[in-house]
Scaffold this motif. Structure first.
Motif, PDB file in Angstrom:
ATOM      1  N   ARG A 233       0.847  -1.208   0.000  1.00 29.36           N
ATOM      2  CA  ARG A 233       0.000   0.000   0.000  1.00 29.36           C
ATOM      3  C   ARG A 233       0.874   1.246   0.000  1.00 29.36           C
ATOM      4  NH1 ARG A 233      -5.318  -1.242   0.703  1.00 29.36           N
ATOM      5  NH2 ARG A 233      -5.820  -3.223   1.741  1.00 29.36           N
ATOM      6  N   ASP A 234       1.982   1.174   0.723  1.00 24.48           N
ATOM      7  CA  ASP A 234       2.937   2.276   0.734  1.00 24.48           C
ATOM      8  C   ASP A 234       4.210   1.796   0.028  1.00 24.48           C
ATOM      9  OD1 ASP A 234       4.706   4.298   1.166  1.00 24.48           O
ATOM     10  OD2 ASP A 234       4.716   4.142   3.362  1.00 24.48           O
ATOM     11  N   PRO A 235       4.416   2.199  -1.200  1.00 17.54           N
ATOM     12  CA  PRO A 235       5.587   1.714  -1.951  1.00 17.54           C
ATOM     13  C   PRO A 235       6.918   2.075  -1.299  1.00 17.54           C
ATOM     14  CG  PRO A 235       4.003   2.774  -3.411  1.00 17.54           C
ATOM     15  CD  PRO A 235       3.576   3.085  -2.009  1.00 17.54           C
ATOM     16  N   ASP A 236       6.916   3.073  -0.422  1.00 19.59           N
ATOM     17  CA  ASP A 236       8.151   3.509   0.219  1.00 19.59           C
ATOM     18  C   ASP A 236       8.326   2.898   1.606  1.00 19.59           C
ATOM     19  OD1 ASP A 236       8.813   5.195  -1.949  1.00 19.59           O
ATOM     20  OD2 ASP A 236       7.481   6.754  -1.165  1.00 19.59           O
ATOM     21  N   GLY A 237       7.433   2.001   1.986  1.00 16.62           N
ATOM     22  CA  GLY A 237       7.516   1.374   3.298  1.00 16.62           C
ATOM     23  C   GLY A 237       8.692   0.421   3.417  1.00 16.62           C
TER      24      GLY A 237
END
Length: 377
Positions: A233-237
């Motif tokens: 959901r958060d590509p930068d997670g």
């Protein structure tokens, strides 16, 4: 030293590692592969396998520490990174994080034992059901690149690779052996190493082993596993690897890497696939009901992922009793079947262990030698 080469059947992680280890010793090696190294039909393909230190049995944690040195050597000699840092989480009542933490502590492996609240604050994309073990020394192995690196290094040292070479039979020939292919080719060998993975059950009775060895050989279970890739959901997670063993399902996950365009987590049910006779029955078909179990698990337990897989694949687990490895020798045939779903992280070490057994440098690890009591072993 015999005029004939040592022949290795299978160029997956285990076979490639053995070829590299023997070639480093100056041995003449021929590596036979039924398709191409790290092909998608076996157990060594793709870019995502977990490297971790967590085992309930300290025997394996100690082996991981030894294997890490082999990976360092391989990365240095191949000039590429094969294990990327990710860290690992272990949770679930059946996983026993506290017990795993005690093993890590005894082996001086850095770790933290966290509460649900502490872990949830650090990894909000995962719903935890109890205490959580974290150890940052874990990572993700690029299995395919590792195989190719070891094969390349072995060939550079003089080993021969013959691909599209399907071994069908091994027969005694004087003091050595003849390895035959399905197409009628043959190669004479001083010794044979069989690292055939999921193909071993179909090949075992064609190795010209003593009847007593066949009778005593541990039963092998080949499973057709399947893994699904779910988008972040958060590509930068920041996503770690994890193993979760709850009462109703046992699941592992890791960043999918190149296999899934670096945009999702690979998630699979541990030993959740159907049992098949051997790799010959690997049909690469995704089972819908098992797929739905994993999708439901992601929806319930991994809120940081979109519960809609965008990629999926099958692979093979070849399990020996007690999830152990087999690195054993009878006369001039060494059988190397280090699968049981957790062999990838040990690959360079497994090649070393097999090479020592083949060359007579030592007698191997008793735990991996169920046939060692036989005459001539």
């Amino acid at each position: 030293m015999s005029a004939h080469p040592i022949v290795i059947i299978g160029a997956g992680l285990a076979g490639a590692a053995t070829a590299w280890a023997l070639a480093r010793r100056g041995r003449d090696v021929v590596l036979l592969e039924r398709s191409t190294p790290a092909n998608e039909f076996g157990s060594s393909h793709g870019s995502a396998r977990i490297f971790r230190y967590t085992y309930p049995d300290p025997f394996y944690t100690e082996l991981v520490r030894e294997a890490r040195g082999g990976w360092d050597d391989l990365e240095n000699e191949s000039a590429q990174r094969l294990i990327s840092s990710a860290g690992a989480l272990d949770f679930g009542a059946l996983r026993n994080p506290a017990g795993l933490a005690a093993v890590l502590a005894a082996n001086d492996v850095a770790h933290e034992l966290l509460s649900v609240r502490e872990a949830s604050q650090r990894w909000p994309g995962i719903s935890f059901d109890g205490p959580v073990l974290w150890h940052e020394g874990a990572g993700v192995i690029d299995a395919e690149s590792a195989v190719k690196a070891m094969v390349h290094l072995a060939v550079r040292l003089g080993a021969q690779l013959r691909h599209d070479w399907v071994a069908s039979r091994v027969s005694r020939d004087g003091d050595g052996y003849v390895v035959e292919s399905e197409s009628g080719d043959s190669v004479v060998a001083s010794q044979v190493v069989v690292a055939a993975g999921g193909w071993l059950p179909a090949l075992l009775d064609r190795l010209d082993l003593p009847a007593e060895a066949l009778d005593r050989f541990p039963p092998l279970e080949v499973r057709q596993e399947q893994a699904l890739h779910f988008p972040y959901r958060d590509p930068d997670g920041d996503w770690p690897t994890f193993i979760h063993k709850g009462a109703d399902i046992q699941v592992y996950g890791l960043p999918g890497g190149r296999d899934a365009d670096f945009r999702g987590q690979k998630v699979a049910e541990y030993n959740g696939g159907p049992v098949i006779g051997s790799a010959l029955q690997h049909d690469r078909v995704i089972d819908g009901a098992r797929r739905d179990r994993v999708v439901d698990y992601v929806a319930r337990t991994l809120p940081g992922l979109v519960p809609e897989p965008y990629a999926e694949t099958t692979c093979l687990f070849t399990n020996a009793p007690d999830d152990d490895f087999i690195i054993d020798r009878v006369e001039g045939i060494t059988i190397l079947s280090p699968c049981s779903g957790h062999g990838a992280k040990f690959a360079p070490l497994l090649g070393e262990l097999a090479a020592r057994l083949v060359t007579g440098e030592d007698a191997g690890l008793p735990r991996f030698r169920p046939l060692a009591a036989l005459a001539g072993a």
